[in-house]
Design an enzyme around this catalytic site. Structure first.
Site, PDB file in Angstrom:
ATOM      1  N   SER A 247       0.821  -1.216   0.000  1.00  0.00           N
ATOM      2  CA  SER A 247       0.000   0.000   0.000  1.00  0.00           C
ATOM      3  C   SER A 247       0.856   1.267   0.000  1.00  0.00           C
ATOM      4  O   SER A 247       0.318   2.367   0.117  1.00  0.00           O
ATOM      5  CB  SER A 247      -0.898  -0.003   1.242  1.00  0.00           C
TER       6      SER A 247
ATOM      7  N   THR B  23      -1.766   3.787   4.342  1.00  0.00           N
ATOM      8  CA  THR B  23      -0.766   4.843   4.209  1.00  0.00           C
ATOM      9  C   THR B  23       0.200   4.808   5.377  1.00  0.00           C
ATOM     10  O   THR B  23      -0.212   4.524   6.498  1.00  0.00           O
ATOM     11  CB  THR B  23      -1.502   6.206   4.284  1.00  0.00           C
TER      12      THR B  23
ATOM     13  N   THR C 212       2.036   7.063   0.218  1.00  0.00           N
ATOM     14  CA  THR C 212       1.154   5.932  -0.090  1.00  0.00           C
ATOM     15  C   THR C 212       1.080   5.664  -1.596  1.00  0.00           C
ATOM     16  O   THR C 212       1.371   6.549  -2.401  1.00  0.00           O
ATOM     17  CB  THR C 212      -0.273   6.245   0.421  1.00  0.00           C
TER      18      THR C 212
ATOM     19  N   ARG D 259      -6.762   9.105  -9.882  1.00  0.00           N
ATOM     20  CA  ARG D 259      -7.291   9.421  -8.542  1.00  0.00           C
ATOM     21  C   ARG D 259      -6.143   9.788  -7.575  1.00  0.00           C
ATOM     22  O   ARG D 259      -5.109   9.139  -7.541  1.00  0.00           O
ATOM     23  CB  ARG D 259      -8.051   8.200  -8.003  1.00  0.00           C
ATOM     24  N   VAL D 260      -6.365  10.838  -6.821  1.00  0.00           N
ATOM     25  CA  VAL D 260      -5.436  11.241  -5.770  1.00  0.00           C
ATOM     26  C   VAL D 260      -6.201  11.275  -4.463  1.00  0.00           C
ATOM     27  O   VAL D 260      -7.329  11.775  -4.409  1.00  0.00           O
ATOM     28  CB  VAL D 260      -4.823  12.637  -6.098  1.00  0.00           C
ATOM     29  N   GLY D 261      -5.598  10.735  -3.410  1.00  0.00           N
ATOM     30  CA  GLY D 261      -6.273  10.703  -2.108  1.00  0.00           C
ATOM     31  C   GLY D 261      -5.857  11.862  -1.223  1.00  0.00           C
ATOM     32  O   GLY D 261      -5.430  12.923  -1.696  1.00  0.00           O
ATOM     33  N   ASP D 262      -5.967  11.648   0.070  1.00  0.00           N
ATOM     34  CA  ASP D 262      -5.662  12.697   1.048  1.00  0.00           C
ATOM     35  C   ASP D 262      -4.161  12.852   1.303  1.00  0.00           C
ATOM     36  O   ASP D 262      -3.699  13.914   1.738  1.00  0.00           O
ATOM     37  CB  ASP D 262      -6.339  12.374   2.386  1.00  0.00           C
TER      38      ASP D 262
ATOM     39  N   THR E 274      -4.834   8.071   7.882  1.00  0.00           N
ATOM     40  CA  THR E 274      -4.800   6.885   7.031  1.00  0.00           C
ATOM     41  C   THR E 274      -6.242   6.443   6.799  1.00  0.00           C
ATOM     42  O   THR E 274      -7.136   6.810   7.553  1.00  0.00           O
ATOM     43  CB  THR E 274      -3.952   5.768   7.673  1.00  0.00           C
ATOM     44  N   GLY E 275      -6.445   5.686   5.748  1.00  0.00           N
ATOM     45  CA  GLY E 275      -7.801   5.223   5.459  1.00  0.00           C
ATOM     46  C   GLY E 275      -8.343   5.858   4.191  1.00  0.00           C
ATOM     47  O   GLY E 275      -7.586   6.357   3.359  1.00  0.00           O
TER      48      GLY E 275
ATOM     49  N   GLY F 126      -9.208   8.160   1.711  1.00  0.00           N
ATOM     50  CA  GLY F 126      -8.771   9.538   1.552  1.00  0.00           C
ATOM     51  C   GLY F 126      -9.893  10.517   1.279  1.00  0.00           C
ATOM     52  O   GLY F 126      -9.866  11.660   1.742  1.00  0.00           O
TER      53      GLY F 126
HETATM   54  N1  GLY Z   1      -5.272   7.489   2.598  1.00  0.00           N
HETATM   55  C1  GLY Z   1      -4.753   7.058   1.388  1.00  0.00           C
HETATM   56  C2  GLY Z   1      -5.662   7.196   0.258  1.00  0.00           C
HETATM   57  O1  GLY Z   1      -6.871   7.174   0.395  1.00  0.00           O
HETATM   58  O2  GLY Z   1      -5.177   7.308  -0.843  1.00  0.00           O
END
Ligand code: GLY
Length: 323
Positions: free
Chosen positions: A82, A183, A201, A211-214, A234-235, A237
């Site tokens: 991950s 993450t 991550t 796609r981009v997360g948090d 984490t989790g 995003g």
């Molecule tokens: N927290 C990582 C993501 O959702 O990409």
């Protein structure tokens, strides 16, 4: 003795200044002694990451150097699926990475949707230190990395490729919320009392390409305010971004909440605004304040974090959770 006239005079005065007094919420200040250095990080792979960070912190090094060194361990570990090398790819079979770093002076750097670079956190630091920008994405981030001496490498391991090919067979299985967004977020307080953090991550496994997360978003996946504390997430995003998660945790700490309570209040806010299906969603926050007090809180059971300090010998702890 107070005469009736004195009493009335005082009460009138009190009533007249009342509207000018700001309502204040008073929290008991914890009378904890200051502990430093400290490093905390998310999940089981936080343990080897903390070991690396501790080499810097325990020899008087800077928190920024510690977090950069620490998170490179899971970034380079093919068994961690991950983060970085060996991370699960998107649905087109491409490994795309998100990462950011922030120091005690509100300097920050970030890369998102970056391909073929083993250590995105180092590119994020380079963006922070050698450009006027904060965030570079996609091919621009990769071009910047290569121009600055980073090597292009294949990050899709045979194991991750196999998992992706397997996923392609039906393309719609319900993800395990504790497995697909792991993450690494790391926060450190150095011997000089300065805070820094890093977050990195490969993002949600089998995400839509692009796609981009948090994690690379300052204020969502990571936030550091050297006057108060630092937080990371984490989790899922999307749910973290919706509430500017890590910034919210730090602002709760500024109001006097302990790191754990600050994480808990933010998790409650995540739950209140959540759009993802509950069964598919984990979100967790980790926080560290200026005194070296740390805390965590998760939406559901399963989140663990590692702590290394003069009082904690790189212990893996189970977080409390809401649901
Ligand atoms: N927290 C990582 C993501 O959702 O990409």
């Amino acid at each position: 003795m107070t005469s009736r006239r004195d009493f009335l005079k005082k009460s009138t005065l009190a009533v007249s200044i009342l509207p000018f007094l700001k309502p204040t919420k008073v929290f008991p200040k914890s009378i904890s002694k200051s502990v430093k250095p400290v490093v905390i990080s998310t999940w089981h792979f936080g343990v080897p990451a903390n070991d690396e960070a501790w080499k810097v912190l325990s020899t008087g090094g800077r928190a920024l150097d510690a977090v950069e060194a620490g998170v490179q361990i899971p970034e380079g570990d093919p068994k961690v699926n991950s983060v970085g090398y060996g991370g699960l790819p998107d649905r087109e079979g491409r490994v795309t990475l998100d990462s950011c770093i922030m120091d005690e002076n509100a300097n920050c750097g970030s890369v998102a949707f970056l391909e073929n670079i083993m250590h995105p956190v180092c590119v994020a630091r380079k963006v922070m230190e050698s450009t006027k920008h904060i965030m570079l994405v996609g091919s621009g981030a990769q071009k910047f990395a290569v121009e600055n001496g980073f090597k292009k490498e294949n990050l899709l391991t045979p194991e991750s490729k196999k998992a992706w090919l397997n996923w392609l067979k039906n393309s719609n299985f319900t993800p395990d919320p504790n497995l697909l967004h792991d993450t690494i977020g790391m926060l450190a307080l150095d011997i000089n009392g300065n805070l820094s953090g890093a977050c990195t991550t490969s993002g949600l496994g089998y995400k839509i390409h692009g796609r981009v997360g948090d994690s690379p978003i300052i204020g969502a996946g990571l936030f550091v305010d050297n006057e108060v504390g630092a937080a990371t997430a984490t989790g899922t995003g999307e749910e973290v971004i919706r509430v500017s998660g890590s910034h919210t945790v730090v602002e709760y700490m500024r109001q006097g909440y302990s790191p754990m309570d600050a994480c808990k209040e933010t998790i409650k806010r995540v739950k209140a605004k959540m759009k993802s299906k509950e069964a598919e969603t984990q979100v967790a926050f980790l926080a560290l304040n200026k005194e070296g007090t740390f805390g965590a809180y998760a939406l559901i059971n399963g989140f663990k974090y590692a702590v290394y300090s003069p009082e904690e010998n790189n212990t893996l702890k189970k977080s409390d959770y809401l649901n």
